[in-house]
Scaffold this active site. Structure first.
Site, mmCIF file in Angstrom:
data_model
loop_
_atom_site.group_PDB
_atom_site.id
_atom_site.type_symbol
_atom_site.label_atom_id
_atom_site.label_comp_id
_atom_site.label_asym_id
_atom_site.label_seq_id
_atom_site.Cartn_x
_atom_site.Cartn_y
_atom_site.Cartn_z
ATOM 1 N N HIS A 18 0.839 -1.206 0.000
ATOM 2 C CA HIS A 18 0.000 0.000 0.000
ATOM 3 C C HIS A 18 0.872 1.254 0.000
ATOM 4 C CE1 HIS A 18 -3.672 2.334 1.149
ATOM 5 N NE2 HIS A 18 -2.748 3.132 1.664
ATOM 6 N N GLU A 19 1.812 1.301 0.935
ATOM 7 C CA GLU A 19 2.662 2.492 1.045
ATOM 8 C C GLU A 19 3.624 2.593 -0.138
ATOM 9 O OE1 GLU A 19 1.896 4.706 3.054
ATOM 10 O OE2 GLU A 19 0.531 3.531 4.301
ATOM 11 N N HIS A 22 1.980 4.545 -2.869
ATOM 12 C CA HIS A 22 2.108 5.994 -2.640
ATOM 13 C C HIS A 22 3.509 6.473 -3.020
ATOM 14 C CE1 HIS A 22 -1.754 6.356 -0.792
ATOM 15 N NE2 HIS A 22 -1.448 5.703 0.309
#
Length: 419
Positions: A18-19, A22
């Site tokens: 997820h990170e 980003h």
């Protein structure tokens, strides 16, 4: 120990991917990413690579990517401050020593008259033993050194707010997007290793301690009817079994071309809706195909997404209570159950958690990615950004409410599993 290890691996992977979404798209947009963190709280381990500090923190409750410009700079230098300057080979300032200047004897100590580290990248200052105002050009990758800790400066064109609406939206949306990609990949690998379930009432793997094994059912048995009710698909089979927990059922099967009758009593369990259902401990028969595995990854990810949205809709309309939600304690227990059933069950559970994380983060709630996307969307409509201070207050309130909800759900988990 197996449960704890499964939790660490699964949640570490979910948060990391997820990170990383980003981070990757933020860097593609030219945003300076100061830190990529797994967990919160004190740092346990860290290293720096390509402008970004990668850290593992003590509390495994999520993660974050700290992008320049999202929060006010912690180090402020004002006129009248004495600072130390070190220069690179091009004569530009490469280090700005804010305090403890005695530890840097090679730094040139100056008194700041004007400083701009965002647009002009200049420092105008006086030196005690020289007359007149001196002007120094600052390197765009210069470091500020405060308490012997280095922090790279962030020119405006490297800050989050300097990028287009589309670039910022993509950097935020990429986190949840990668959770859907991860779910697809897990399910595709699952299908490659385990095979693709065949939509017919033919038995595949059998749990050794389930009702099917106890009754003498075998792999590749095809069940043609239960209590005289004809069956064609796997859904037909599971529907009848789920409707008859603890009831003796007569299975008419085809084994090696011969028709036989086997009596089976489904065991009882609670489904995710906390409703009682029957199960006999069998999986559908499988077939192996690379193309089919890709299709399976897509269709199953879509199916899980649809089911989660359906559950959210029921929650909004009151058909689904908070008692049915699982917090950290509940997820820990369910992960333990999945781990005890084998790696393939655990893989499907991890895929479901990944989709769930992606969807929850996309909800238009403050402090979540969806809430940040909502503010970016409002900016696109208004033609100008929302006041950062007002947006920050909204996100803070939203985060507090989310933490309150987490406490309520966790308390329900404790009541269900331990009290």
């Amino acid at each position: 120990m197996n449960t704890l290890l499964s939790i660490i691996v699964i949640f570490g992977l979910l948060v990391f991917i997820h990170e990383w979404g980003h981070l990757y798209f933020a860097k593609r947009a030219g945003i300076l990413c100061r830190e990529f963190a797994i967990g919160f709280g004190p740092k346990v381990f860290s290293f720096k690579r390509d402008e970004t500090v990668y850290t593992i923190r003590l509390l495994p409750l999520g993660g974050f990517v700290r992008m320049a410009g999202e929060d006010p700079e912690m180090i402020q230098i004002k006129p009248g401050y004495e600072i130390g300057l070190r220069f690179n080979q091009k004569g530009k300032v490469k280090d700005i020593v804010v305090n403890n200047k005695s530890k840097h004897p090679d730094a040139r100590v100056v008194t700041v008259e004007r400083i701009d580290l965002e647009k002009e990248l200049v420092i105008e200052a006086y030196i005690d033993d020289e007359d007149g105002l001196q002007r120094y050009q600052v390197d765009e990758k210069a470091d500020m050194i405060y308490d012997e800790q280095r922090t790279q400066i962030a020119p405006y064109d490297r800050q989050f707010g300097s990028k287009t609406v589309g670039q910022r939206a993509l950097a935020i949306f990429a986190g949840p997007l990668m959770n859907f990609v991860l779910a697809f990949f897990i399910l595709m690998v699952y299908a490659l290793l385990q095979g693709i379930p065949v939509d017919e009432s033919r038995i595949g793997d059998i749990s050794p301690d389930g009702a099917a094994a106890e009754a003498g059912l075998q792999e590749n048995d095809r069940i043609i009817s239960i209590d005289g009710q004809p069956l064609e698909t796997w859904e037909d089979l599971t529907t009848v079994i789920q409707q008859h927990p603890n009831q003796l059922l007569s299975f008419e099967i085809v084994r090696d071309g011969q028709i036989e009758v086997v009596n089976v009593t489904p065991q009882e369990r609670l489904n995710p809706m906390e409703e009682t259902e029957g199960f006999i401990g069998v999986l559908p028969a499988n077939e192996f195909s690379i193309i089919g595995s890709i299709q399976y990854g897509v269709t199953e990810t879509y199916l899980i997404t649809s089911l989660i949205f359906e559950a959210l809709g029921m929650l909004v309309t009151g058909q689904f209570s908070l008692d049915h939600l699982a917090g950290p304690v509940g997820i820990y227990n369910y992960t333990g159950e999945a781990a005890s059933m084998g790696i393939f069950v655990l893989m499907r559970w991890a895929a479901m958690l990944s989709v769930n994380l992606g969807i929850i983060n996309l909800l238009p709630l403050p402090a979540l990615d969806g809430g940040r996307l909502m503010f970016i969307g409002l900016e696109a409509v208004r033609g100008k950004p929302i006041d950062p201070q007002k947006e920050g207050v909204v996100h803070f309130i939203g985060f507090a409410l989310l933490m309150l909800l987490m406490l309520v759900v966790t308390w329900n988990d404790i009541n269900k599993f331990f009290l």
